[in-house]
Write a protein that holds these residues in place. Structure first.
Motif, PDB file in Angstrom:
ATOM      1  N   ALA A  50     -55.146 -26.874  21.451  1.00  0.00           N
ATOM      2  CA  ALA A  50     -56.532 -27.296  21.277  1.00  0.00           C
ATOM      3  C   ALA A  50     -56.765 -28.642  21.939  1.00  0.00           C
ATOM      4  O   ALA A  50     -55.848 -29.449  22.067  1.00  0.00           O
ATOM      5  N   PRO A  51     -58.008 -28.908  22.373  1.00  0.00           N
ATOM      6  CA  PRO A  51     -58.284 -30.207  23.004  1.00  0.00           C
ATOM      7  C   PRO A  51     -58.220 -31.344  21.995  1.00  0.00           C
ATOM      8  O   PRO A  51     -58.498 -31.159  20.814  1.00  0.00           O
ATOM      9  N   GLU A  52     -57.835 -32.513  22.480  1.00  0.00           N
ATOM     10  CA  GLU A  52     -57.764 -33.675  21.616  1.00  0.00           C
ATOM     11  C   GLU A  52     -59.156 -34.270  21.434  1.00  0.00           C
ATOM     12  O   GLU A  52     -59.985 -34.231  22.337  1.00  0.00           O
ATOM     13  N   PHE A  53     -59.412 -34.822  20.243  1.00  0.00           N
ATOM     14  CA  PHE A  53     -60.725 -35.359  19.900  1.00  0.00           C
ATOM     15  C   PHE A  53     -61.807 -34.322  20.213  1.00  0.00           C
ATOM     16  O   PHE A  53     -62.704 -34.557  21.020  1.00  0.00           O
ATOM     17  N   PRO A  54     -61.757 -33.146  19.596  1.00  0.00           N
ATOM     18  CA  PRO A  54     -62.622 -32.056  20.031  1.00  0.00           C
ATOM     19  C   PRO A  54     -64.048 -32.168  19.501  1.00  0.00           C
ATOM     20  O   PRO A  54     -64.357 -32.866  18.552  1.00  0.00           O
ATOM     21  N   PHE A  55     -64.898 -31.420  20.171  1.00  0.00           N
ATOM     22  CA  PHE A  55     -66.278 -31.206  19.750  1.00  0.00           C
ATOM     23  C   PHE A  55     -66.488 -29.704  19.716  1.00  0.00           C
ATOM     24  O   PHE A  55     -65.992 -28.992  20.588  1.00  0.00           O
ATOM     25  N   LEU A  65     -62.665 -30.560  12.176  1.00  0.00           N
ATOM     26  CA  LEU A  65     -61.786 -30.880  13.296  1.00  0.00           C
ATOM     27  C   LEU A  65     -61.117 -32.214  13.016  1.00  0.00           C
ATOM     28  O   LEU A  65     -61.772 -33.241  12.878  1.00  0.00           O
ATOM     29  N   ALA A  66     -59.799 -32.167  12.887  1.00  0.00           N
ATOM     30  CA  ALA A  66     -59.011 -33.348  12.532  1.00  0.00           C
ATOM     31  C   ALA A  66     -58.001 -33.635  13.634  1.00  0.00           C
ATOM     32  O   ALA A  66     -57.876 -32.896  14.614  1.00  0.00           O
ATOM     33  N   GLN A  67     -57.273 -34.705  13.443  1.00  0.00           N
ATOM     34  CA  GLN A  67     -56.254 -35.096  14.411  1.00  0.00           C
ATOM     35  C   GLN A  67     -54.881 -35.104  13.754  1.00  0.00           C
ATOM     36  O   GLN A  67     -54.776 -35.356  12.553  1.00  0.00           O
ATOM     37  N   PRO A  68     -53.813 -34.853  14.490  1.00  0.00           N
ATOM     38  CA  PRO A  68     -53.870 -34.503  15.916  1.00  0.00           C
ATOM     39  C   PRO A  68     -53.968 -32.996  16.096  1.00  0.00           C
ATOM     40  O   PRO A  68     -53.148 -32.249  15.561  1.00  0.00           O
ATOM     41  N   ARG A  69     -54.991 -32.527  16.805  1.00  0.00           N
ATOM     42  CA  ARG A  69     -55.178 -31.105  17.154  1.00  0.00           C
ATOM     43  C   ARG A  69     -55.042 -30.217  15.925  1.00  0.00           C
ATOM     44  O   ARG A  69     -54.268 -29.265  15.899  1.00  0.00           O
ATOM     45  N   ASN A 103     -63.021 -35.423  11.849  1.00  0.00           N
ATOM     46  CA  ASN A 103     -63.964 -36.048  12.784  1.00  0.00           C
ATOM     47  C   ASN A 103     -65.262 -35.269  12.941  1.00  0.00           C
ATOM     48  O   ASN A 103     -66.330 -35.859  13.032  1.00  0.00           O
ATOM     49  N   GLU A 104     -65.155 -33.962  13.026  1.00  0.00           N
ATOM     50  CA  GLU A 104     -66.332 -33.133  13.295  1.00  0.00           C
ATOM     51  C   GLU A 104     -66.433 -32.007  12.277  1.00  0.00           C
ATOM     52  O   GLU A 104     -65.430 -31.560  11.706  1.00  0.00           O
ATOM     53  N   HIS A 113     -69.386 -36.816   5.753  1.00  0.00           N
ATOM     54  CA  HIS A 113     -69.584 -38.188   5.288  1.00  0.00           C
ATOM     55  C   HIS A 113     -68.325 -38.991   5.588  1.00  0.00           C
ATOM     56  O   HIS A 113     -67.391 -39.050   4.769  1.00  0.00           O
ATOM     57  N   GLY A 114     -68.242 -39.562   6.792  1.00  0.00           N
ATOM     58  CA  GLY A 114     -67.151 -40.448   7.146  1.00  0.00           C
ATOM     59  C   GLY A 114     -65.777 -39.832   7.107  1.00  0.00           C
ATOM     60  O   GLY A 114     -64.779 -40.537   6.963  1.00  0.00           O
ATOM     61  N   GLY A 115     -65.688 -38.518   7.226  1.00  0.00           N
ATOM     62  CA  GLY A 115     -64.395 -37.843   7.191  1.00  0.00           C
ATOM     63  C   GLY A 115     -63.792 -37.742   5.813  1.00  0.00           C
ATOM     64  O   GLY A 115     -62.615 -37.374   5.666  1.00  0.00           O
ATOM     65  N   ASN A 116     -64.593 -38.022   4.757  1.00  0.00           N
ATOM     66  CA  ASN A 116     -64.059 -38.006   3.388  1.00  0.00           C
ATOM     67  C   ASN A 116     -64.619 -36.889   2.523  1.00  0.00           C
ATOM     68  O   ASN A 116     -63.978 -36.466   1.554  1.00  0.00           O
ATOM     69  N   SER A 117     -65.802 -36.397   2.832  1.00  0.00           N
ATOM     70  CA  SER A 117     -66.426 -35.353   2.019  1.00  0.00           C
ATOM     71  C   SER A 117     -67.441 -34.597   2.856  1.00  0.00           C
ATOM     72  O   SER A 117     -67.843 -35.050   3.938  1.00  0.00           O
ATOM     73  N   VAL A 118     -67.843 -33.440   2.337  1.00  0.00           N
ATOM     74  CA  VAL A 118     -68.817 -32.587   3.006  1.00  0.00           C
ATOM     75  C   VAL A 118     -69.888 -32.182   1.999  1.00  0.00           C
ATOM     76  O   VAL A 118     -69.568 -31.732   0.884  1.00  0.00           O
ATOM     77  N   SER A 119     -71.155 -32.343   2.373  1.00  0.00           N
ATOM     78  CA  SER A 119     -72.270 -31.830   1.580  1.00  0.00           C
ATOM     79  C   SER A 119     -72.727 -30.507   2.180  1.00  0.00           C
ATOM     80  O   SER A 119     -72.849 -30.376   3.404  1.00  0.00           O
TER      81      SER A 119
END
Length: 571
Positions: A381-386, A357-361, A344-345, A318-324
């Motif tokens: 690790a790759p930047e902005f990963p998936f 997956l957060a930044q940076p790496r 981010n992911e 949820h927008g990088g703030n919480s996880v359900s």
């Protein structure tokens, strides 16, 4: 010889043949007489002798009207030939009189069937000095009721077609002209019996002098298709032939979704599409075969979704703030966990562990049971990963958004992610948009088209294992039937759309079929955009998520699912 006459004779390159010998090897275009000769090569790689016939036909199946010769010896329009085990025969066929076009069928009388022969055919025009001035390849074409070919017109290039209809009754054939974006421009139905050679401009009166697009051909009877593009350069005529791809016209239904998916995956355990959507905020468990959805309400707008390897649980960001964390089998939210570090992911692993997956790496590990959050920095690790968690191991794989990123593997045997290694080559395209595992977990399909092997033997892991020759919007694999379904993206741009569906063999990566995705909503003429494709567990159904073309003006009900019977795709 004029430009028009050359095109009509040499390459009346799209030829449609209905009926005829069901198993015959059919070359829809040959030319004889007037300086033209056709060269046929047949290899019999089998251990028994092949005996069969070569039949030169014209129009609705009549014998070729000219006296024929093979290697200088007179033959009939239909003649018998024998080729010994392992032997290759080469025949140069000529004819008396004026130049005439027709078609060739090769049939077996005894010995190996037609499918076990190797054949090649081309025809050429010899000038007054005896040297070849034009050389045109012809192709053994497989029957289909629908096919597509490109059309390219300019001041020095054009596309010509021929219609050969051998049915006794008139068999209308529908030609549909589309521009380069897939927008339908004109439809024309032709019901001529026999063979008719035409320029594309003779079919479509609205065709501009400079044009790039495609033509779809549809017939109620199976037809054979070829296409040939003609170009004039410095007074020379160059003809380039290819076999158009049969576009299947399977029965399908398109159902409009009651939600607009933000993210989605397929759960094999539930045999359903799992998606998250906003307005209202909810998770949908959608049975595409039954067109039925069940919903679980969410506490906030979803931005990301990940299913557990067994497909029974889901983690929603949820927008990088919480996880359900949701129990999909029992249709309920187990827990909502706030996260203090933006991410981010979401990658849902095993044993209630979620990798963010957060930044940076940075990779965060969230334990759902108590909300404990740990962080590990990975400078490699790759930047902005998936990422995706592997369905059968304790590893997840990441790639970056940058063009040419590599795929990296991270092991989590004790729950803590540890960087292991990366692919030996770059993954071209924009892999963050999508990469998927094969259903058996032995391959990764990337959006750049590269296929990578997955192995527990490190030296064999993330090694190139073939390539799908296109950029990919989305891809899925059915282990049950050994097929890969691909929504192709024809350029590397993330903005490029997918309006077709291609089917590949899993082992050989050879393309088996293709179809144009239906318009959506159905009452529009704009080509829909294919976003996701999934096989059901049994490999009997194929589901394609469609988004309405922005040019259609649709503002609500913008998403639908096309449902295909796989048996229709394999015909």
């Amino acid at each position: 010889m004029s430009f028009l006459k050359s095109l009509k004779l040499l390459a009346a390159g799209l030829t449609l043949i209905a009926q005829g010998h069901a198993a015959a090897i059919t070359y829809p275009q040959v030319a004889l007489g007037g300086g033209y000769e056709t060269v046929i090569t047949i290899t019999n790689p089998n251990a028994e002798t092949w005996t069969g016939q070569l039949s030169f036909k014209k129009g609705t199946g009549a014998d070729f009207p000219a006296a024929l010769k093979a290697e200088g010896q007179s033959i009939g329009a239909t003649s018998g030939w024998t080729i010994g085990p392992g032997d290759t025969a080469r025949l140069v066929i000529t004819a008396e009189g004026a130049a005439t076009s027709g078609y060739l069928q090769i049939t077996t009388q005894s010995g190996p069937p037609e499918s076990e022969l190797i054949t090649a055919v081309f025809f050429r025009l010899r000038g007054s000095t005896g040297s070849a001035v034009d050389l045109v390849g012809s192709y053994a074409a497989k029957p289909a009721r629908k096919a597509i070919f490109p059309i390219d017109r300019s001041s020095n290039s054009d596309t010509g077609i021929a219609l050969l209809n051998t049915t006794d009754a008139q068999n209308p054939v529908l030609f549909t002209l589309r521009d380069a974006s897939g927008m339908k421009l004109q439809e024309v139905a032709l019901a001529d019996a026999g063979q008719v050679a035409m320029m594309a401009s003779e079919i479509f009166d609205e065709l501009p002098k400079t044009f790039l697009g495609s033509v779809t051909v549809e017939s109620s009877e199976p037809v054979h298709l070829l296409v040939l593009r003609l170009e004039i350069s410095q007074g020379l005529i160059q003809l380039t032939g290819t076999v158009p791809l049969p576009l299947l016209a399977p029965r399908s239904e398109v159902n409009t979704l009651e939600f607009e998916p933000v993210a989605l995956q397929y759960s094999e355990a539930l045999d359903c599409i799992v998606a998250v959507a906003s307005n209202p905020d909810r998770l949908a468990i959608y049975d595409a075969a039954a067109n039925k959805a069940e919903y679980i309400s969410l506490s906030a707008s979803p931005t990301d979704l990940s299913l557990s390897p067994d497909g029974l649980f889901a983690a929603v960001g949820h927008g990088g703030n919480s996880v359900s964390y949701l129990d999909l089998l029992n249709r309920k939210v187990e827990k909502v966990v706030p996260v203090s570090t933006p991410f981010n992911e979401v990658i849902l692993g095993r044993n209630g562990l979620v990798y963010l997956l957060a930044q940076p790496r940075k990779v965060l590990t969230l334990r759902i049971s108590d909300g404990q959050l740990t962080s590990v920095d990975f400078f490699s690790a790759p930047e902005f990963p998936f990422g995706r968690f592997h369905p059968y191991s304790d590893s997840f794989y990441l790639t970056g958004v940058d063009y040419g990123s590599r795929v990296s593997r991270f092991d989590t045997q004790d729950g803590v992610p540890r960087y292991d290694h990366e692919s030996s080559s770059s993954v071209y395209g924009y892999p963050r948009e999508q990469f998927e595992f094969s259903e058996d977990g032995k391959r990764i399909f990337t959006s750049g088209g590269e296929v990578l092997r997955i192995s527990e033997v490190r030296s064999q892991d993330l090694v190139t294992n073939g390539r799908i020759p296109t950029y990919v919007v989305h891809v899925c694999h059915s282990a049950e039937i050994g097929r890969i379904a691909v929504i192709p993206r024809l350029t590397s741009s993330l903005e490029a759309i997918g309006t077709e569906l291609w089917v590949y063999d899993y082992e050989t990566l050879g393309r088996r079929a293709a179809l144009t995705l239906p318009s959506f909503p159905p009452d529009t003429t704009a080509a829909s955009h294919g976003r996701y494709v999934f096989y059901d567990n049994a490999g009997t159904k194929l589901f394609v998520l469609l988004e309405a073309n922005p040019n259609s003006g649709v503002t609500s009900g913008r998403y639908g699912v096309a449902v295909y019977d796989v048996a229709d795709l394999e015909n």
